[in-house]
Each structure stands twice: as structure tokens, then as C-alpha cells.
Design a protein around this motif. Sequence first.
Motif, PDB file in Angstrom:
ATOM      1  N   ILE A 112       0.674  -1.084   0.039  1.00 20.51           N
ATOM      2  CA  ILE A 112      -0.015  -0.335   0.253  1.00 20.51           C
ATOM      3  C   ILE A 112       1.036   1.060  -0.148  1.00 20.51           C
ATOM      4  CG2 ILE A 112      -1.534   1.208   1.434  1.00 20.51           C
ATOM      5  CD1 ILE A 112      -2.745  -1.283   2.265  1.00 20.51           C
ATOM      6  N   ILE A 113       2.001   1.379   0.878  1.00 23.70           N
ATOM      7  CA  ILE A 113       3.369   2.750   0.683  1.00 23.70           C
ATOM      8  C   ILE A 113       3.715   2.448  -0.873  1.00 23.70           C
ATOM      9  CG2 ILE A 113       4.823   2.988   1.346  1.00 23.70           C
ATOM     10  CD1 ILE A 113       5.158   1.755   4.161  1.00 23.70           C
ATOM     11  N   MET A 114       3.919   1.508  -1.501  1.00 23.86           N
ATOM     12  CA  MET A 114       4.492   2.183  -3.317  1.00 23.86           C
ATOM     13  C   MET A 114       2.961   2.564  -3.950  1.00 23.86           C
ATOM     14  SD  MET A 114       6.484  -2.033  -3.107  1.00 23.86           S
ATOM     15  CE  MET A 114       6.488  -1.462  -4.781  1.00 23.86           C
ATOM     16  N   GLU A 115       2.120   2.221  -3.587  1.00 25.11           N
ATOM     17  CA  GLU A 115       1.279   2.256  -4.274  1.00 25.11           C
ATOM     18  C   GLU A 115       0.541   3.539  -4.129  1.00 25.11           C
ATOM     19  OE1 GLU A 115      -1.819   2.460  -6.860  1.00 25.11           O
ATOM     20  OE2 GLU A 115      -0.247   1.421  -7.155  1.00 25.11           O
ATOM     21  N   THR A 116       0.288   4.228  -3.174  1.00 26.11           N
ATOM     22  CA  THR A 116      -0.027   5.332  -2.460  1.00 26.11           C
ATOM     23  C   THR A 116       1.435   6.538  -3.030  1.00 26.11           C
ATOM     24  OG1 THR A 116      -0.780   4.462  -0.859  1.00 26.11           O
ATOM     25  CG2 THR A 116      -0.466   6.905  -0.184  1.00 26.11           C
ATOM     26  N   THR A 117       2.332   6.146  -2.918  1.00 22.09           N
ATOM     27  CA  THR A 117       3.473   6.365  -3.200  1.00 22.09           C
ATOM     28  C   THR A 117       3.730   6.891  -5.001  1.00 22.09           C
ATOM     29  OG1 THR A 117       4.922   5.890  -1.476  1.00 22.09           O
ATOM     30  CG2 THR A 117       6.382   7.084  -3.635  1.00 22.09           C
ATOM     31  N   HIS A 118       2.822   6.140  -5.615  1.00 26.74           N
ATOM     32  CA  HIS A 118       2.957   6.453  -7.276  1.00 26.74           C
ATOM     33  C   HIS A 118       2.012   6.718  -7.227  1.00 26.74           C
ATOM     34  CE1 HIS A 118       2.661   5.207 -11.134  1.00 26.74           C
ATOM     35  NE2 HIS A 118       1.261   4.638 -10.814  1.00 26.74           N
ATOM     36  N   ILE A 119       0.734   6.905  -6.131  1.00 19.94           N
ATOM     37  CA  ILE A 119      -0.738   7.255  -6.478  1.00 19.94           C
ATOM     38  C   ILE A 119       0.206   9.650  -6.945  1.00 19.94           C
ATOM     39  CG2 ILE A 119      -2.745   8.339  -5.646  1.00 19.94           C
ATOM     40  CD1 ILE A 119      -3.321   5.326  -5.426  1.00 19.94           C
ATOM     41  N   LEU A 120       0.827   9.477  -5.367  1.00 23.75           N
ATOM     42  CA  LEU A 120       1.062  10.213  -5.248  1.00 23.75           C
ATOM     43  C   LEU A 120       1.953  11.348  -5.882  1.00 23.75           C
ATOM     44  CD1 LEU A 120       0.914  10.802  -1.389  1.00 23.75           C
ATOM     45  CD2 LEU A 120      -0.246  11.672  -2.506  1.00 23.75           C
ATOM     46  N   GLU A 121       3.138  10.331  -6.663  1.00 18.03           N
ATOM     47  CA  GLU A 121       3.822  11.137  -7.798  1.00 18.03           C
ATOM     48  C   GLU A 121       3.762  11.408  -8.571  1.00 18.03           C
ATOM     49  OE1 GLU A 121       8.273   8.241  -5.389  1.00 18.03           O
ATOM     50  OE2 GLU A 121       6.663   7.641  -7.825  1.00 18.03           O
ATOM     51  N   GLU A 122       2.750  10.650  -8.836  1.00 16.43           N
ATOM     52  CA  GLU A 122       1.984  10.738 -10.361  1.00 16.43           C
ATOM     53  C   GLU A 122       0.724  12.535 -10.496  1.00 16.43           C
ATOM     54  OE1 GLU A 122       1.698   8.813 -14.104  1.00 16.43           O
ATOM     55  OE2 GLU A 122       3.194   8.053 -12.799  1.00 16.43           O
ATOM     56  N   ALA A 123       0.811  12.266  -8.947  1.00 17.31           N
ATOM     57  CA  ALA A 123      -0.480  13.655  -9.294  1.00 17.31           C
ATOM     58  C   ALA A 123       0.895  14.627  -9.121  1.00 17.31           C
ATOM     59  CB  ALA A 123      -1.102  14.139  -8.049  1.00 17.31           C
ATOM     60  N   GLY A 124       2.169  14.614  -8.816  1.00 15.22           N
ATOM     61  CA  GLY A 124       2.894  15.372  -9.230  1.00 15.22           C
ATOM     62  C   GLY A 124       3.850  15.658  -7.818  1.00 15.22           C
ATOM     63  N   PHE A 125       3.711  14.759  -6.723  1.00 15.77           N
ATOM     64  CA  PHE A 125       4.400  15.309  -5.209  1.00 15.77           C
ATOM     65  C   PHE A 125       5.154  14.333  -5.587  1.00 15.77           C
ATOM     66  CE2 PHE A 125       0.050  16.193  -4.692  1.00 15.77           C
ATOM     67  CZ  PHE A 125       0.023  17.531  -3.812  1.00 15.77           C
ATOM     68  N   ARG A 126       6.969  14.965  -4.507  1.00 19.46           N
ATOM     69  CA  ARG A 126       7.711  14.446  -4.601  1.00 19.46           C
ATOM     70  C   ARG A 126       7.209  13.650  -2.922  1.00 19.46           C
ATOM     71  NH1 ARG A 126      12.694  17.694  -4.379  1.00 19.46           N
ATOM     72  NH2 ARG A 126      11.373  18.783  -2.988  1.00 19.46           N
ATOM     73  N   VAL A 127       7.870  12.381  -2.816  1.00 15.76           N
ATOM     74  CA  VAL A 127       6.900  11.767  -1.726  1.00 15.76           C
ATOM     75  C   VAL A 127       8.582  11.384  -0.318  1.00 15.76           C
ATOM     76  CG1 VAL A 127       5.849   9.543  -1.031  1.00 15.76           C
ATOM     77  CG2 VAL A 127       4.941  11.194  -2.942  1.00 15.76           C
ATOM     78  N   GLN A 128       7.856  12.058   0.750  1.00 18.79           N
ATOM     79  CA  GLN A 128       8.625  11.523   2.016  1.00 18.79           C
ATOM     80  C   GLN A 128       8.560  10.398   2.618  1.00 18.79           C
ATOM     81  OE1 GLN A 128      12.139  11.329   3.031  1.00 18.79           O
ATOM     82  NE2 GLN A 128      12.013   9.956   3.621  1.00 18.79           N
ATOM     83  N   GLU A 129       9.101   8.775   2.084  1.00 20.87           N
ATOM     84  CA  GLU A 129       7.781   8.129   3.341  1.00 20.87           C
ATOM     85  C   GLU A 129       8.325   8.384   3.895  1.00 20.87           C
ATOM     86  OE1 GLU A 129       8.151   4.106   1.381  1.00 20.87           O
ATOM     87  OE2 GLU A 129       7.204   5.009  -0.810  1.00 20.87           O
ATOM     88  N   CYS A 130       7.609   7.488   5.146  1.00 21.49           N
ATOM     89  CA  CYS A 130       8.134   7.729   6.641  1.00 21.49           C
ATOM     90  C   CYS A 130       7.652   6.693   7.630  1.00 21.49           C
ATOM     91  CB  CYS A 130       7.475   8.913   7.375  1.00 21.49           C
ATOM     92  SG  CYS A 130       8.484  10.847   7.639  1.00 21.49           S
ATOM     93  N   PHE A 131       8.284   5.709   7.760  1.00 21.41           N
ATOM     94  CA  PHE A 131       7.932   4.879   8.829  1.00 21.41           C
ATOM     95  C   PHE A 131       6.398   4.722   9.673  1.00 21.41           C
ATOM     96  CE2 PHE A 131       8.250   1.240  11.902  1.00 21.41           C
ATOM     97  CZ  PHE A 131       7.648  -0.319  11.718  1.00 21.41           C
ATOM     98  N   ASP A 132       6.684   5.494  10.323  1.00 23.44           N
ATOM     99  CA  ASP A 132       5.697   6.308  12.009  1.00 23.44           C
ATOM    100  C   ASP A 132       5.824   7.496  11.939  1.00 23.44           C
ATOM    101  OD1 ASP A 132       8.089   7.241  13.348  1.00 23.44           O
ATOM    102  OD2 ASP A 132       7.957   4.925  14.425  1.00 23.44           O
TER     103      ASP A 132
END
Length: 124
Positions: A7-27
Motif C-alpha cells: 500500500i505504501i508503494m501504491e500510495t507513493t506512486h499515486i502521489l508521484e503521478e499527481a506531481g508530488f515528491r514523496v518522502q515515506e516515513c515509517f511512523d
Amino acid sequence: MEDDPLIIMETTHILEEAGFRVQECFDGDEAIAHLAEHWERTILLFSDVDMPGTIDGFALARHVAGHWPRIEIVIASGHVSPNPGDMPDKATFVAKPFNQRTVHEHLKRTLPDDKKPAPLRTAV
């Protein structure tokens, strides 16, 4: 923040496709530490309600709204719906499961125009 890697990977992809640079955090604790250093360059917090660590997504949203009010906030969950007072007034909620179209439409509808990346503004 989310605890399922797929789900993290898919959400990151969705946000990147919208033009955001994504920083994933564990918690939430890691997110707060990251935002303490990078809040000026952060437009959006997109977080799940349930995540590892000492705080949930609702508490993270309240903390972010109180400390960095210019950051837009979207909270997601497939198990819990927000009750009054769970989220700050400016935060919005999206139910899971979601897909790219659902998230993009939600962001187009809820984000101020000046915070929408170009791909999101022009997406169908």
C-alpha cells in the motif's frame, strides 16, 4: 504513513503521478522529525490512521496542523472513520481502498490551487 509495504508503494506512486515528491516515513514519530527539518518545503501530509509508533494518524494530523498550519493534510483508513475532534478542521479524509483516480479527484477538490502540482491540475 502506512504499515503495509504494498500500500505504501501504491500510495507513493499515486502521489508521484499527481506531481508530488514523496518522502515515506515509517511512523508518526519519524514524520514529525522529518517535518521539523523540512516543513517549509512540504505541501501535503498523506497518512493512514493505523501505523506503527507512539501516535496514530489522527494525532499526527493534529500535531502537524498545530505546528505547521500551511501543510495540507489528508488522512486515510479502511477501518476507521473520523469522529468529531479526531482531525483538525483543515484535514480531509479518504476511505480505503482507494485508487489513483479517487485520490487525484480528492486532492483536486480539496487542495488550494496554489498547492496543486501541475500534473494534478491538468489530470483528467
